[in-house]
Design a protein around this motif. Structure first.
Motif, PDB file in Angstrom:
ATOM      1  N   VAL A   1       0.825  57.550  53.803  1.00 19.17           N
ATOM      2  CA  VAL A   1       2.111  58.165  53.479  1.00 19.17           C
ATOM      3  C   VAL A   1       2.782  58.589  54.782  1.00 19.17           C
ATOM      4  CG1 VAL A   1       3.287  59.981  52.185  1.00 19.17           C
ATOM      5  CG2 VAL A   1       1.161  59.002  51.297  1.00 19.17           C
TER       6      VAL A   1
ATOM      7  N   ALA B   1       4.540  60.466  57.530  1.00 20.32           N
ATOM      8  CA  ALA B   1       4.515  61.914  57.768  1.00 20.32           C
ATOM      9  C   ALA B   1       5.873  62.564  57.546  1.00 20.32           C
ATOM     10  CB  ALA B   1       4.022  62.200  59.180  1.00 20.32           C
TER      11      ALA B   1
ATOM     12  N   ARG C   1      -0.750  62.478  46.684  1.00 19.71           N
ATOM     13  CA  ARG C   1      -2.083  63.077  46.849  1.00 19.71           C
ATOM     14  C   ARG C   1      -2.726  63.355  45.484  1.00 19.71           C
ATOM     15  NH1 ARG C   1      -0.495  66.811  49.738  1.00 19.71           N
ATOM     16  NH2 ARG C   1      -0.873  65.793  51.750  1.00 19.71           N
TER      17      ARG C   1
ATOM     18  N   LEU D   1      -6.235  58.710  50.801  1.00 21.23           N
ATOM     19  CA  LEU D   1      -5.165  58.784  51.790  1.00 21.23           C
ATOM     20  C   LEU D   1      -5.724  58.505  53.173  1.00 21.23           C
ATOM     21  CD1 LEU D   1      -3.215  61.977  50.658  1.00 21.23           C
ATOM     22  CD2 LEU D   1      -2.601  59.592  50.258  1.00 21.23           C
TER      23      LEU D   1
ATOM     24  N   HIS E   1       6.763  55.548  51.836  1.00 26.67           N
ATOM     25  CA  HIS E   1       7.532  56.708  52.293  1.00 26.67           C
ATOM     26  C   HIS E   1       8.615  57.127  51.307  1.00 26.67           C
ATOM     27  CE1 HIS E   1      10.202  53.402  53.442  1.00 26.67           C
ATOM     28  NE2 HIS E   1      11.177  54.282  53.554  1.00 26.67           N
TER      29      HIS E   1
ATOM     30  N   SER F   1      -1.909  60.386  59.506  1.00 31.06           N
ATOM     31  CA  SER F   1      -0.588  59.950  59.049  1.00 31.06           C
ATOM     32  C   SER F   1       0.381  59.853  60.216  1.00 31.06           C
ATOM     33  CB  SER F   1      -0.050  60.936  58.002  1.00 31.06           C
ATOM     34  OG  SER F   1       1.180  60.496  57.488  1.00 31.06           O
TER      35      SER F   1
ATOM     36  N   TYR G   1       6.965  64.506  47.536  1.00 30.53           N
ATOM     37  CA  TYR G   1       6.485  63.121  47.444  1.00 30.53           C
ATOM     38  C   TYR G   1       5.031  63.037  47.904  1.00 30.53           C
ATOM     39  CZ  TYR G   1       6.366  58.055  48.293  1.00 30.53           C
ATOM     40  OH  TYR G   1       6.038  56.721  48.286  1.00 30.53           O
ATOM     41  N   GLN G   2       4.737  63.632  49.050  1.00 33.75           N
ATOM     42  CA  GLN G   2       3.374  63.597  49.578  1.00 33.75           C
ATOM     43  C   GLN G   2       2.384  64.227  48.610  1.00 33.75           C
ATOM     44  OE1 GLN G   2       2.846  64.686  53.749  1.00 33.75           O
ATOM     45  NE2 GLN G   2       5.035  64.479  54.121  1.00 33.75           N
ATOM     46  N   GLU G   3       2.785  65.327  47.998  1.00 34.00           N
ATOM     47  CA  GLU G   3       1.884  66.012  47.070  1.00 34.00           C
ATOM     48  C   GLU G   3       1.654  65.182  45.812  1.00 34.00           C
ATOM     49  OE1 GLU G   3      -0.792  68.331  45.485  1.00 34.00           O
ATOM     50  OE2 GLU G   3      -0.015  68.546  47.534  1.00 34.00           O
TER      51      GLU G   3
END
Length: 437
Positions: free
Chosen positions: A145, A147, A158, A169, A121, A173, A153-155
């Motif tokens: 990851v 939510a 990914r 992934l 996270h 999530s 960060y998530q991108e």
């Protein structure tokens, strides 16, 4: 009349001269003193040179070969976060620049693929370094990851994950709460995905983003296949101590993404199927057959449902199931056997360890570089926890020590791109000369 005409002519003459003089002055001030080459139009700005990597600390040099002869290791694998966030890189370039190992390093490892569940996270750079430390092309990796992690960060995660055929992934999530049921659900989401994987993984290990390996992949494989653990699950723990029974005897509620609170005066019913509740770590190494049991067994599902309003259910769920005879690979009353994590707990200072050289957070040591001798001398699979901002030298050193070990154990020629650092006046031949050792 003539006098008026003369005055008018003089005025016009003066005005014209003034305009000419001002124009000359303006043009001279606008001209460069030295000629400059023409710049092409619409040219993108050139990228800035990346900052140099930190040199290894004096404390670290004791763990790196060659430094006793006065040689220095030159690190060049430190700009992991920058590589991801700048975008636009082809996967082949990203894999090369991140120094990812792209070939199985031995037949032994190739024939025993592992699965990993990694929940993250924060600390993008730390996660990338963890992934490249545990990554092998024969294994499979499920990344969960949180939510509530920032979209950037998530991108970035990914983008990284999309570059590997054996890394993905989690299909679902969770918004994870510390000590909440959502943390257990995150692992189960990945298990559901891994159960469908065509890669024939043999055991699954779970990690968080602040872990880092001590064992090499080869050592993990050999440990999993050892006589003690070949067909067994590893879930260290004991029958639930009296001091921990409030966690499962009183109802708790998860405050979405924040914390877990106790419901005042509300007691829980007994566990389903008359199960004996155990208490242990949230970390494990599980056989594939056990994972299938967890996902399909009525008993496991009933325990899961009962655990939803308990405190930190991942610390009783796995170890309780692993103490059931019907569970594949169960290890009845195995105690704390299974050296999964090297952790310095505050209350064990002076007994199990010599104190935290970094700082304590929630009574767990965030390692400093002076904790490394204790970590390296442990026989654990992984160490927990690290922070890249507060004590970066500790992670730098452990990462290089670990990569040196991994490459030294390899039975295949070493690719130059796999090196995280090079020894001065040396090359990859340092590792190739020992391949197969």
């Amino acid at each position: 009349m003539c006098q008026l005409e003369g005055t008018k002519c003089s005025f016009l003459l003066c005005l014209g001269m003034s305009i000419i003089i001002c124009s000359v002055i303006y043009l001279r001030t606008r001209m460069p003193t030295e000629p400059r080459p023409l710049e092409p139009q619409h040219q993108d700005p050139q990228p800035l040179e990346p900052p140099s990597c930190r040199p290894f600390s004096a404390e670290c040099k004791a763990f790196l070969p060659g430094t006793e002869k006065g040689q220095e290791w030159d690190p060049h694998g430190c700009q992991v976060e920058r590589l991801l966030l700048k975008g636009g890189l082809q996967c082949s370039d990203l894999i090369r620049d991140l120094h990812v190992i792209t070939t199985p390093l031995s037949h032994e490892e190739e024939n025993y693929p592992l699965a990993f569940i990694v929940t993250v996270h924060k600390e993008l750079g730390l996660f990338v370094r963890l992934l490249r430390a545990i990554y092998m092309p024969q294994n499979v990796y499920c990344i969960h990851v949180d939510a509530k992690a920032p979209l950037e960060y998530q991108e970035a995660v990914r983008q990284l994950v999309s570059c590997f055929r054996n890394t993905f992934l989690s299909s679902r999530s969770e918004t994870v709460t510390y000590a909440g049921f959502s943390r257990l659900q995150a692992d189960l989401n990945c298990m559901t995905d891994l159960a469908k994987s065509e890669i024939g993984w043999r055991k699954v290990v779970n990690l968080c983003g602040q872990d880092f390996p001590i064992m090499s992949n080869l050592e993990l494989v050999r440990y999993m296949q050892s006589k003690e653990w070949r067909d067994r699950n590893m879930t260290p723990g004991v029958k639930q101590p009296t001091s921990f029974r409030h966690r499962t005897q009183l109802q708790h509620i998860e405050i979405f993404g924040s914390h877990v609170a106790r419901k005042l005066g509300l007691k829980k019913g007994p566990p389903p199927h008359n199960l004996q509740v155990y208490f242990g770590t949230a970390y494990y190494a599980l056989t594939r057959a056990f994972v299938n049991f967890v996902l399909k067994s009525t008993l496991a599902r009933d325990l899961l449902e009962w655990s939803k309003d308990t405190y930190s259910p991942d610390e009783h769920y796995w170890v309780t199931l692993n103490n059931i005879k019907e569970a594949p690979g169960s290890h009845i009353d195995g105690g704390w056997a299974g050296d999964i994590r090297a952790i310095k707990w505050r209350d064990q200072e002076g007994r199990a360890h010599n104190g935290c050289k970094g700082r304590y957070v929630r009574d767990i040591c965030i390692y400093g570089v002076e904790d490394l001798p204790w970590i390296i001398n442990k026989s654990s699979m992984f160490a927990n926890k690290f922070e890249s901002n507060t004590f970066p030298e500790a992670l730098d050193c452990l990462e290089q020590w670990h990569r040196n070990k991994v490459l030294h154990q390899a039975t295949v020629p070493i690719e130059p791109s796999w090196l995280l650092a090079t020894l001065s006046n040396s090359s990859s031949s340092y590792f190739n000369s020992s391949a197969g050792a």
